[in-house]
Write a protein that holds these residues in place. Structure first.
Motif, PDB file in Angstrom:
ATOM      1  N   CYS A   1      63.447 122.243  31.531  1.00  0.00           N
ATOM      2  CA  CYS A   1      62.887 121.978  32.823  1.00  0.00           C
ATOM      3  C   CYS A   1      61.699 120.929  32.784  1.00  0.00           C
ATOM      4  O   CYS A   1      60.939 120.816  33.915  1.00  0.00           O
ATOM      5  CB  CYS A   1      62.632 123.252  33.622  1.00  0.00           C
TER       6      CYS A   1
ATOM      7  N   ARG B   1      61.545 127.493  36.518  1.00  0.00           N
ATOM      8  CA  ARG B   1      63.017 127.641  36.486  1.00  0.00           C
ATOM      9  C   ARG B   1      63.378 128.739  35.806  1.00  0.00           C
ATOM     10  O   ARG B   1      63.225 128.961  34.693  1.00  0.00           O
ATOM     11  CB  ARG B   1      63.818 126.534  36.090  1.00  0.00           C
TER      12      ARG B   1
ATOM     13  N   ALA C   1      66.087 128.960  31.792  1.00  0.00           N
ATOM     14  CA  ALA C   1      65.634 127.597  31.043  1.00  0.00           C
ATOM     15  C   ALA C   1      66.167 127.571  29.800  1.00  0.00           C
ATOM     16  O   ALA C   1      66.101 128.360  29.136  1.00  0.00           O
ATOM     17  CB  ALA C   1      64.242 127.133  31.245  1.00  0.00           C
TER      18      ALA C   1
END
Length: 372
Positions: A256, A232, A235
């Motif tokens: 995450c 992601r 983060a």
């Protein structure tokens, strides 16, 4: 006396463990591909030399696998057959095994001390009817009840202690953000924002107590198996420094991370952030919770933070021993309608003002109720 020795034993060991002057950075163990070896939401089972299939490990108060104890309790409440293996270490480092087996109707508790070089080296099997979970502000206990042929018909399965006031020092420093640009520090009593500004921090004692409980339930003293990388973008990174007595723990992870440890510590970080943004009461209400040990002179004597088994043992011992011999606190509550309360009732009382003195303290009651 045997029961008091047990309390003092665990109390001293918890203080020794928390006083370890060590510093660790717990970022997980990556494999050859640079990825964490564990990405599931269930932490691996504890590893104990010479004992297989361990679900819960109690290392002198540092408990690995609390969620498995909770799940076993929920299974019993639902009537689902289940089993659980708990291991405790003696002070010499030998494992004591406690096996629980619920068949849908009754609970079998097997205590195995055959690996204890300094113990009796036997196996005791107890048949019980129920398992209760008793939650107090500074401890949680799991107790088997309706047990045959043992004192009080009860067997303590596991107790989790999280009394912040027993620590000489407990402070935290949380840094968070894409580049750890924000900081909440109870040690310097300061909040730093990403724009470079600072403001004073006030965190009430009851908030810090709840935070300490969350850290204990997350087993913060143990090594953590965090996911070190995630896909992601942007983060949020977290770096949490916990100062405990003369030592400290440094824990780093990302939001995450969906491992069990990652989820627990992200929840802890969000609690710290949320509470730091809330106005805190200068003088939070003083709460007394415990069992009624005596009714006399228009007062109730309360043994604070006791569980059901503690009460059964203490109600007789307190008549023969000085209160200073116990690690528990005691409070005499004034202004209570005595006819509404009996010996052995568990109560929660809000104090009018503060508690004066100790062993026992004395206080006037603002509000009081029974706890079922």
């Amino acid at each position: 006396m045997k029961r008091m020795s047990k309390f003092l034993f665990y109390f001293i060991l918890i203080l020794l463990l928390a006083s370890c002057n060590t510093e660790v950075n717990e970022n997980g163990s990556p494999n050859a591909n640079g990825e964490s070896q564990s990405t599931s939401k269930e932490n691996p089972q504890p590893n104990v030399k010479g004992v297989e299939d361990v679900d819960v490990l109690n290392t002198h108060g540092s408990i690995d696998g609390i969620e498995r104890m909770q799940r076993f309790y929920e299974d019993m409440k639902s009537g689902l057959p289940s089993d659980l293996r708990i291991v405790f270490y003696t002070i010499e480092g030998d494992p004591i095994v406690k096996d629980l087996k619920f068949n849908g109707e009754s609970l079998e508790v097997k205590n195995d001390t055959t690996r204890d070089a300094y113990g009796s080296g036997g196996i005791q099997t107890i048949t019980c009817g129920q398992l209760i979970e008793e939650v107090n502000p500074t401890n949680t206990s799991y107790i088997a009840t309706e047990c045959k042929e043992i004192p009080y018909g009860m067997e303590e399965i596991l107790q989790i202690q999280y009394n912040m006031s027993q620590q000489d020092l407990f402070e935290i420093d949380l840094k968070y953000g894409e580049n750890l640009e924000n900081e909440i520090n109870t040690k310097t009593v300061e909040i730093k924002k990403e724009d470079g500004t600072t403001e004073p921090l006030h965190m009430a004692e009851n908030v810090k107590q709840e935070l300490y409980k969350m850290l204990v339930f997350a087993n913060y003293l143990d090594e953590k198996d965090f996911v070190t990388s995630c896909d992601r973008p942007n983060a949020i990174k977290y770096n949490l420094m916990v100062y405990i007595n003369g030592g400290k723990r440094e824990i780093s992870w990302k939001d995450c991370d969906e491992s069990l440890d990652g989820l627990k510590f992200t929840k802890i970080a969000n609690y710290i952030i949320t509470e730091s943004e809330q106005p805190q009461k200068e003088k939070p209400e003083v709460i007394v919770q415990g069992y009624v040990l005596e009714r006399k002179n228009n007062t109730l004597l309360i043994g604070e933070e006791l569980n059901k088994l503690d009460y059964e043992w203490m109600k007789d011992e307190i008549k023969q021993m000085d209160m200073n011999s116990f690690i528990f606190d005691f409070t005499e509550l004034e202004g209570v309608p005595l006819e509404e309360f009996q010996l052995g009732d568990k109560i929660r009382a809000t104090i009018d003002g503060s508690i004066s003195g100790s062993k026992p303290g004395r206080a006037k009651v603002k509000d009081i109720k029974k706890i079922e």
